[in-house]
Design an enzyme around this catalytic site. Structure first.
Site, PDB file in Angstrom:
ATOM      1  N   ASN A  83       0.871  -1.169   0.000  1.00 31.54           N
ATOM      2  CA  ASN A  83       0.000   0.000   0.000  1.00 31.54           C
ATOM      3  C   ASN A  83       0.908   1.219   0.000  1.00 31.54           C
ATOM      4  O   ASN A  83       1.479   1.571   1.032  1.00 31.54           O
ATOM      5  CB  ASN A  83      -0.894  -0.024   1.260  1.00 31.54           C
ATOM      6  CG  ASN A  83      -1.692   1.255   1.408  1.00 31.54           C
ATOM      7  OD1 ASN A  83      -1.798   2.053   0.477  1.00 31.54           O
ATOM      8  ND2 ASN A  83      -2.271   1.453   2.588  1.00 31.54           N
TER       9      ASN A  83
ATOM     10  N   LYS B 247       0.161   4.266  -0.379  1.00 30.15           N
ATOM     11  CA  LYS B 247      -0.436   5.501   0.165  1.00 30.15           C
ATOM     12  C   LYS B 247      -0.115   6.671  -0.771  1.00 30.15           C
ATOM     13  O   LYS B 247      -0.088   6.474  -1.975  1.00 30.15           O
ATOM     14  CB  LYS B 247       0.048   5.728   1.600  1.00 30.15           C
ATOM     15  CG  LYS B 247      -0.125   4.462   2.458  1.00 30.15           C
ATOM     16  CD  LYS B 247       0.092   4.695   3.931  1.00 30.15           C
ATOM     17  CE  LYS B 247      -0.124   3.387   4.686  1.00 30.15           C
ATOM     18  NZ  LYS B 247      -0.038   3.538   6.139  1.00 30.15           N
TER      19      LYS B 247
ATOM     20  N   HIS C  11      -9.498   1.646   4.340  1.00 33.47           N
ATOM     21  CA  HIS C  11      -8.258   1.781   5.102  1.00 33.47           C
ATOM     22  C   HIS C  11      -8.498   2.774   6.238  1.00 33.47           C
ATOM     23  O   HIS C  11      -9.230   3.748   6.083  1.00 33.47           O
ATOM     24  CB  HIS C  11      -7.117   2.261   4.202  1.00 33.47           C
ATOM     25  CG  HIS C  11      -5.779   2.169   4.878  1.00 33.47           C
ATOM     26  ND1 HIS C  11      -5.336   3.134   5.752  1.00 33.47           N
ATOM     27  CD2 HIS C  11      -4.817   1.217   4.833  1.00 33.47           C
ATOM     28  CE1 HIS C  11      -4.136   2.769   6.216  1.00 33.47           C
ATOM     29  NE2 HIS C  11      -3.806   1.608   5.674  1.00 33.47           N
TER      30      HIS C  11
ATOM     31  N   GLU D 226      -6.870   5.110   7.397  1.00 31.83           N
ATOM     32  CA  GLU D 226      -6.593   6.526   7.080  1.00 31.83           C
ATOM     33  C   GLU D 226      -7.764   7.157   6.347  1.00 31.83           C
ATOM     34  O   GLU D 226      -8.070   8.338   6.540  1.00 31.83           O
ATOM     35  CB  GLU D 226      -5.289   6.624   6.273  1.00 31.83           C
ATOM     36  CG  GLU D 226      -4.067   6.350   7.146  1.00 31.83           C
ATOM     37  CD  GLU D 226      -2.883   5.760   6.415  1.00 31.83           C
ATOM     38  OE1 GLU D 226      -2.859   5.783   5.170  1.00 31.83           O
ATOM     39  OE2 GLU D 226      -1.969   5.253   7.097  1.00 31.83           O
TER      40      GLU D 226
ATOM     41  N   GLU E 234      -6.056  -4.663  10.177  1.00 31.22           N
ATOM     42  CA  GLU E 234      -5.051  -3.640  10.455  1.00 31.22           C
ATOM     43  C   GLU E 234      -5.389  -2.904  11.750  1.00 31.22           C
ATOM     44  O   GLU E 234      -6.180  -1.962  11.745  1.00 31.22           O
ATOM     45  CB  GLU E 234      -5.023  -2.614   9.312  1.00 31.22           C
ATOM     46  CG  GLU E 234      -4.649  -3.189   7.974  1.00 31.22           C
ATOM     47  CD  GLU E 234      -3.890  -2.168   7.124  1.00 31.22           C
ATOM     48  OE1 GLU E 234      -2.896  -2.568   6.522  1.00 31.22           O
ATOM     49  OE2 GLU E 234      -4.275  -0.993   7.098  1.00 31.22           O
TER      50      GLU E 234
ATOM     51  N   GLY F 294       1.547   2.852  10.748  1.00 31.34           N
ATOM     52  CA  GLY F 294       2.443   4.000  10.664  1.00 31.34           C
ATOM     53  C   GLY F 294       3.078   4.363  12.003  1.00 31.34           C
ATOM     54  O   GLY F 294       3.632   5.441  12.167  1.00 31.34           O
TER      55      GLY F 294
ATOM     56  N   SER G  11       2.523  -2.033   9.969  1.00 29.06           N
ATOM     57  CA  SER G  11       3.962  -2.103  10.213  1.00 29.06           C
ATOM     58  C   SER G  11       4.552  -3.503  10.017  1.00 29.06           C
ATOM     59  O   SER G  11       5.486  -3.891  10.707  1.00 29.06           O
ATOM     60  CB  SER G  11       4.301  -1.568  11.607  1.00 29.06           C
ATOM     61  OG  SER G  11       3.843  -0.250  11.745  1.00 29.06           O
TER      62      SER G  11
END
Ligand code: 3PY
Length: 252
Positions: free
Chosen positions: A10, A12, A96, A98, A168, A174, A214
């Site tokens: 991913n 991003k 996701h 985010e 996740e 992150g 991560s």
């Protein structure tokens, strides 16, 4: 093994077109061949078409990072699942954390986007995960079950072979913090149990469930050794060809 192992990067909001080309050139000579795990790179929408071409020799499928749920209309700045499909992508990440955090993605819009992706012939990678507060309150399993059920509402069993779920945990995204292999395995097993209740044992056995948060070259092997962890959704480490290759090798 009943199901595919999928290692998906991913990216991003990283890598321009020229950086994507440079990445492909660096990856090509070190990309493992003839391995049985599927490899995907989810890239910014502007890179999809080129990436399809650039990574074809490496047998890497391309994915988008989100899509809109409508099939056309007055939604300035958005792109449809069909646009992504026609650009040559095979996968699309949906929900996701985010997107949930910064762009008002909800369980309701995630569900609509899952339908849009499936209708366009894309494979959705549906992200679910609990926050640190939720984990500490002890509601992780309920929350995950709720997110999975919402995301899959109305999805018929015969479409489930196109669906990928990514667990996740928010506290591992992150942050450099990774769930322990046991934590990852336990929640992925619980996700499979939810799918078993919804669709039966056969479908549950065949759905790929990834861990994300991560995952890197060092911890990948241990995470992927968990029986219900069928791959990874990889952030930072997917931006470095050598690290990404190490993770692919750990999956084989
Ligand atoms: C991460 O590893 O940080 C991710 O969010 C992967 O999607």
């Amino acid at each position: 093994r009943y199901r595919k192992t999928i290692i998906a990067g991913n990216w991003k909001m990283n890598n321009t077109l020229s950086q994507t080309k440079a990445f492909a050139e660096e990856l090509k000579p070190i990309m493992p061949r003839g391995k049985w795990c599927n490899v995907v790179l989810c890239v910014p929408a502007t890179n999809i078409q080129s990436a399809v071409r650039l990574f074809k020799d490496c047998h890497i499928a391309i994915g988008a990072e989100t899509c809109h749920y409508e099939d056309h209309g007055a939604y300035t700045g958005e792109i449809t699942a069909e646009m992504i499909k026609e650009a040559g992508a095979k996968y699309v990440i949906i929900g996701h954390s985010e997107r949930r955090q910064y762009y008002n993605e909800t369980d309701f819009t995630v569900n609509k986007k899952v339908h849009a992706a499936i209708n366009a012939g894309l494979f959705p990678i549906i992200c679910v995960g609990e926050s640190l507060e939720q984990r500490e309150l002890g509601v992780t399993m309920e929350l995950i079950a709720y997110q999975v059920k919402c995301a899959l509402a109305g999805v018929p069993a015969d479409k489930m072979r196109h669906v990928v779920i990514a667990y996740e945990p928010l506290w591992a995204i992150g942050t450099g913090k990774t769930a322990t292999a046991e934590q990852a395995g336990e929640v992925c097993q619980a996700i499979r149990a939810v799918i078993r209740k919804l669709y039966g044992a056969h479908v549950a056995r065949s759905v790929t469930i990834q861990y994300g948060g991560s995952m890197n070259a060092k911890n990948a092997a241990e995470l992927l050794a968990q029986p219900d962890v069928d791959g990874g959704l990889i952030g930072g480490a997917s931006l470095k060809p050598a690290d990404f290759v190490q993770i692919i090798n750990a999956a084989n």
